[in-house]
Write a protein that holds these residues in place. Sequence first.
Motif, mmCIF file in Angstrom:
data_model
loop_
_atom_site.group_PDB
_atom_site.id
_atom_site.type_symbol
_atom_site.label_atom_id
_atom_site.label_comp_id
_atom_site.label_asym_id
_atom_site.label_seq_id
_atom_site.Cartn_x
_atom_site.Cartn_y
_atom_site.Cartn_z
ATOM 1 N N GLY A 20 0.805 -1.224 0.000
ATOM 2 C CA GLY A 20 0.000 0.000 0.000
ATOM 3 C C GLY A 20 0.836 1.272 0.000
ATOM 4 O O GLY A 20 0.299 2.375 -0.121
ATOM 5 N N ALA A 21 2.163 1.138 0.089
ATOM 6 C CA ALA A 21 3.015 2.334 0.168
ATOM 7 C C ALA A 21 3.006 3.142 -1.130
ATOM 8 O O ALA A 21 3.289 4.336 -1.126
ATOM 9 N N GLY A 22 2.707 2.458 -2.247
ATOM 10 C CA GLY A 22 2.697 3.163 -3.527
ATOM 11 C C GLY A 22 3.767 2.667 -4.482
ATOM 12 O O GLY A 22 4.063 3.337 -5.487
ATOM 13 N N LYS A 23 4.331 1.499 -4.225
ATOM 14 C CA LYS A 23 5.410 0.991 -5.075
ATOM 15 C C LYS A 23 4.935 0.796 -6.516
ATOM 16 O O LYS A 23 5.590 1.231 -7.461
ATOM 17 N N GLY A 24 3.817 0.116 -6.687
ATOM 18 C CA GLY A 24 3.314 -0.150 -8.035
ATOM 19 C C GLY A 24 2.945 1.132 -8.763
ATOM 20 O O GLY A 24 3.248 1.305 -9.947
ATOM 21 N N THR A 25 2.303 2.034 -8.038
ATOM 22 C CA THR A 25 1.896 3.317 -8.628
ATOM 23 C C THR A 25 3.113 4.065 -9.156
ATOM 24 O O THR A 25 3.134 4.534 -10.308
ATOM 25 N N ARG A 133 -5.465 2.625 2.172
ATOM 26 C CA ARG A 133 -4.819 2.548 0.847
ATOM 27 C C ARG A 133 -5.163 1.215 0.168
ATOM 28 O O ARG A 133 -5.449 1.156 -1.020
ATOM 29 N N ARG A 137 -8.132 0.154 -3.109
ATOM 30 C CA ARG A 137 -7.380 -0.005 -4.360
ATOM 31 C C ARG A 137 -8.170 -0.783 -5.419
ATOM 32 O O ARG A 137 -8.847 -1.748 -5.130
ATOM 33 N N TYR A 147 -5.967 2.568 -9.481
ATOM 34 C CA TYR A 147 -6.847 3.641 -8.983
ATOM 35 C C TYR A 147 -7.088 3.457 -7.498
ATOM 36 O O TYR A 147 -6.769 2.419 -6.921
ATOM 37 N N HIS A 148 -7.670 4.498 -6.900
ATOM 38 C CA HIS A 148 -8.078 4.424 -5.497
ATOM 39 C C HIS A 148 -9.419 5.128 -5.326
ATOM 40 O O HIS A 148 -9.649 6.187 -5.935
ATOM 41 N N ALA A 210 2.873 11.765 1.197
ATOM 42 C CA ALA A 210 2.524 12.932 0.373
ATOM 43 C C ALA A 210 1.645 12.486 -0.802
ATOM 44 O O ALA A 210 1.571 11.295 -1.107
HETATM 45 P P1 ADP Z 1 1.942 -1.022 -3.387
HETATM 46 O O1 ADP Z 1 2.332 -1.394 -4.788
HETATM 47 O O2 ADP Z 1 3.089 -0.461 -2.598
HETATM 48 O O3 ADP Z 1 1.230 -2.119 -2.655
HETATM 49 P P2 ADP Z 1 0.037 0.754 -4.732
HETATM 50 O O4 ADP Z 1 0.939 1.523 -5.640
HETATM 51 O O5 ADP Z 1 -0.801 -0.289 -5.339
HETATM 52 O O6 ADP Z 1 0.887 0.160 -3.482
HETATM 53 O O7 ADP Z 1 -0.864 1.819 -3.949
HETATM 54 C C1 ADP Z 1 -1.888 1.376 -3.064
HETATM 55 C C2 ADP Z 1 -3.130 2.240 -3.248
HETATM 56 O O8 ADP Z 1 -2.857 3.542 -2.748
HETATM 57 C C3 ADP Z 1 -3.549 2.407 -4.706
HETATM 58 O O9 ADP Z 1 -4.970 2.416 -4.759
HETATM 59 C C4 ADP Z 1 -2.970 3.779 -5.108
HETATM 60 O O10 ADP Z 1 -3.792 4.449 -6.073
HETATM 61 C C5 ADP Z 1 -2.989 4.522 -3.778
HETATM 62 N N1 ADP Z 1 -1.824 5.423 -3.602
HETATM 63 C C6 ADP Z 1 -0.551 5.209 -4.022
HETATM 64 N N2 ADP Z 1 0.256 6.228 -3.654
HETATM 65 C C7 ADP Z 1 -0.523 7.090 -2.943
HETATM 66 C C8 ADP Z 1 -0.289 8.341 -2.299
HETATM 67 N N3 ADP Z 1 0.922 8.898 -2.282
HETATM 68 N N4 ADP Z 1 -1.344 8.938 -1.688
HETATM 69 C C9 ADP Z 1 -2.576 8.363 -1.688
HETATM 70 N N5 ADP Z 1 -2.873 7.196 -2.299
HETATM 71 C C10 ADP Z 1 -1.862 6.559 -2.917
#
Ligand code: ADP
Length: 228
Positions: A20-25, A133, A137, A147-148, A210
């Motif tokens: 949920g940290a945003g790695k994939g995004t 998060r 997702r 998306y979120h 952020a």
């Molecule tokens: P990971 O790959 O680390 O598990 P994701 O990239 O899938 O995490 O992100 C998890 C969810 O949080 C997704 O729905 C994404 O759209 C959202 N997200 C990612 N980065 C942020 C951010 N900086 N602030 C708010 N939401 C975020």
Amino acid sequence: MDGNRFDDRPADLVLLGPPGAGKGTQARILQERFGIVQLSTGDLLREAVAQGTPAGLAAKDVMAAGGLVSDEIVIAILRDRLAAPDCAAGVIFDGFPRTAVQAEALDALLADAGRGIVAAVSLEVDDAAMVARITGRSTCAGCGEGYHDDFKRPAVAGVCDRCGGTAFKRRADDTAETVSARLAAYHAQTAPLIDHYAGQGLLRRVDAMAPIDEVTAGMAAVVETALA
Ligand code: ADP
Ligand code: AMP
């Protein structure tokens, strides 16, 4: 894709951070911006589960419970993918390594190929924010764009910004129940890798609480500096 934006050497980056940290995004954005391939072991394992391969069958229940799949299986999947020609210009490792054994294996695999990690980016977040998060997702079923429900909605409700698709999917393991198991696995087995990369002088920390575009700016600065 036949080369990264830096051309003269492979740009291998590790993304660290809890689920949920945003790695994939961020990996998808960096892939597009810099021409470095995103390699997500979670995606590769989900594909193996969907195809019913032996690795997928072994991984299925562990993934559903939020545990870590065995090093042996994950390293074998990673090794195969890394050998593909599109990985030659550099890889963003998303969700790998997750254990000390995997980190050692990655160092060895890259060294054998005459390459190495140029930076390990730790996406720094508060655990308390990860339930929202993860449970919010979704991804486009057509192109995989993420998306979120609250933080990243498509411009037109129900229509993917990128490909215009209208089908979205949610991961079976993205439930409030699995989050604590997944965070526990992260803290017990993956967070120690922060020290592994700090010891190699490769660690860079980015505030990932952020908004998405600010995190991207922080990461882009890290990549530009590492490859300057
Ligand atoms: P990971 O790959 O680390 O598990 P994701 O990239 O899938 O995490 O992100 C998890 C969810 O949080 C997704 O729905 C994404 O759209 C959202 N997200 C990612 N980065 C942020 C951010 N900086 N602030 C708010 N939401 C975020
Ligand atoms: P992710 O898509 O990165 O959130 O990963 C989803 C699930 O796949 C994890 O909860 C693990 O069960 C499994 N997984 C992904 N990558 C790894 C890895 N490097 N090592 C072990 N298990 C992994």
